[in-house]
Design an enzyme around this catalytic site. Structure first.
Site, PDB file in Angstrom:
ATOM      1  N   ASP A 199     -38.417  -2.078 -20.608  1.00 53.18           N
ATOM      2  CA  ASP A 199     -37.996  -0.708 -20.916  1.00 53.18           C
ATOM      3  C   ASP A 199     -38.838   0.331 -20.184  1.00 53.18           C
ATOM      4  O   ASP A 199     -38.305   1.257 -19.571  1.00 53.18           O
ATOM      5  CB  ASP A 199     -38.085  -0.439 -22.430  1.00 53.18           C
ATOM      6  CG  ASP A 199     -36.961  -1.078 -23.210  1.00 53.18           C
ATOM      7  OD1 ASP A 199     -35.869  -1.273 -22.635  1.00 53.18           O
ATOM      8  OD2 ASP A 199     -37.160  -1.378 -24.404  1.00 53.18           O
ATOM      9  N   LYS A 225     -37.602  -5.643 -31.726  1.00 54.81           N
ATOM     10  CA  LYS A 225     -38.487  -5.682 -30.558  1.00 54.81           C
ATOM     11  C   LYS A 225     -39.939  -5.979 -30.925  1.00 54.81           C
ATOM     12  O   LYS A 225     -40.668  -6.577 -30.138  1.00 54.81           O
ATOM     13  CB  LYS A 225     -38.397  -4.369 -29.775  1.00 54.81           C
ATOM     14  CG  LYS A 225     -37.058  -4.161 -29.076  1.00 54.81           C
ATOM     15  CD  LYS A 225     -37.063  -2.911 -28.229  1.00 54.81           C
ATOM     16  CE  LYS A 225     -35.722  -2.685 -27.565  1.00 54.81           C
ATOM     17  NZ  LYS A 225     -35.726  -1.521 -26.656  1.00 54.81           N
TER      18      LYS A 225
END
Length: 279
Positions: A102, A66
Site C-alpha cells: 500500500d 491487515k
C-alpha cells in the site's frame, strides 16, 4: 492446473482486484485465477492455513484483517513490520510471507504527479491503517516533513509515536484548516467522501492553489473534496493509481513478472465508469 490467488476481507464483494488481476493474467497468458473470498473473523485462521496448499501462490488482505493476519503468517518483511499491517502474502512452499504494498503503491502514484514530493511539506488526514502505511512509507523514503491531522488527535499522536519520529506535528482538524496554506501536498486517507457518504475531511478555504490534493478514495472517482480542490486550481489525485500500483507490486511478488500497469489502470477506470452509468 491453475495456480490460485485470492483477496480476503469482510465485506469483499465490492473488490475490483479479481477483475484487474484476472484480466492481466489473461492478457499475459498466465495460468492463474484470482477470486474474492468473504471471511468472517472466526474462520480467519482456518482460511489462512488452507492457503498453505501448494496450488495457492498467495493472497491479498483487506479490511478488517491487515493487522490481524500478521500472527498467522510465518514471516513478514521489514516494511510491513514497520507499518504493522500486511496486504500481500506470498506462499513459498507452504511458508506464508507477508508484505505491505500500500505505502509503496501510494508513493509511486505521488511520484508521478509530484516528482519533487520529498522536498514538499505534507499533511496527512487520518490515522487508520491507510494513513499508517502511507505515513511510514513516505518517512522511510526520505520525505522531509509530514504532519498529521485527525478527528481523534490522540490516535494521530499514537501513530506518530509508533513511527518513532520527532519532526512531525499533530494538529486538530481546525488547526489544520487554519494552517492549510503551509502545505504543498494534502492527503486524505479517511473514508469521508466515499460513495454513499457525504461531507469532506477538511475544509479547503486556506488551500494553497499550487498544492497537490490527494484522496485515496476511488469510488467516486472524483469526490466532492477533490472537486472543491480542483475548482481552487490545485492538482488533484484520486485513489485509482495507488490501487493499481499496489496491485501491480503484489502481481510481481506472486508471478515474478511485471504487469502492464497502464492496462490494469484502464480496466479499473472502465469498470468504475460502467458502474457510475448504471447508477
Amino acid at each position: 492446473m491453475k495456480k490460485r490467488l485470492a483477496v480476503i476481507g469482510h465485506p469483499i464483494s465490492h473488490s475490483l482486484s479479481p477483475l484487474m488481476h484476472n484480466n492481466e493474467f489473461h492478457e499475459l497468458g498466465l495460468d492463474y485465477e484470482y477470486e474474492a473470498i468473504d471471511v468472517v473473523e472466526s474462520e480467519l485462521e482456518l482460511v489462512i492455513n488452507s492457503f498453505r496448499s501448494l496450488d495457492f501462490s498467495g493472497f491479498n488482505v483487506t479490511i478488517p484483517y491487515k493487522e490481524k493476519v500478521i500472527p498467522l503468517l510465518d514471516e513478514i518483511d521489514e516494511e510491513a513490520a514497520a507499518i504493522g499491517a500486511v496486504n500481500t502474502v506470498v506462499n513459498r512452499n507452504g511458508k506464508l510471507i507477508g508484505y505491505n504494498t500500500d505505502g509503496q503503491g501510494y508513493m509511486s502514484a505521488l511520484e508521478n504527479i509530484s516528482p519533487t514530493w520529498k522536498k514538499k511539506k505534507i499533511l496527512i488526514i487520518g490515522a487508520g491503517g491507510a494513513a499508517r502505511a502511507i505515513y511510514i512509507s513516505l518517512l522511510r523514503h526520505s520525505a522531509a516533513m509530514i504532519d498529521l491531522t485527525n478527528r481523534s488527535v490522540q490516535k494521530a499522536e499514537n501513530l506518530k509515536t509508533d513511527a518513532k519520529v520527532s519532526n512531525s506535528n499533530v494538529l486538530s482538524i481546525s488547526e489544520a484548516e487554519e494552517q492549510l496554506g503551509n502545505y504543498q501536498i494534502i492527503i486524505n486517507t479517511t473514508s469521508v467522501g466515499m460513495k454513499h457518504t457525504s461531507g469532506v475531511p477538511l475544509q479547503l478555504t486556506n488551500l494553497n492553489k499550487e498544492a497537490v490534493v490527494s484522496d485515496i478514495i476511488y469510488t467516486p472517482m472524483k469526490t466532492t473534496w477533490l472537486q472543491n480542490a480542483e475548482q481552487k486550481g490545485a492538482k488533484i489525485m484520486n485513489g485509482i493509481t495507488m490501487f493499481v500500483n499496489q496491485g501491480a507490486l503484489a502481481f510481481k511478488y506472486w508471478t515474478g513478472i511485471s504487469p502492464n500497469q497502464e492496462r490494469m489502470n484502464q480496466v479499473v477506470i472502465n469498470n468504475l465508469k460502467e458502474r457510475n452509468n448504471q447508477c
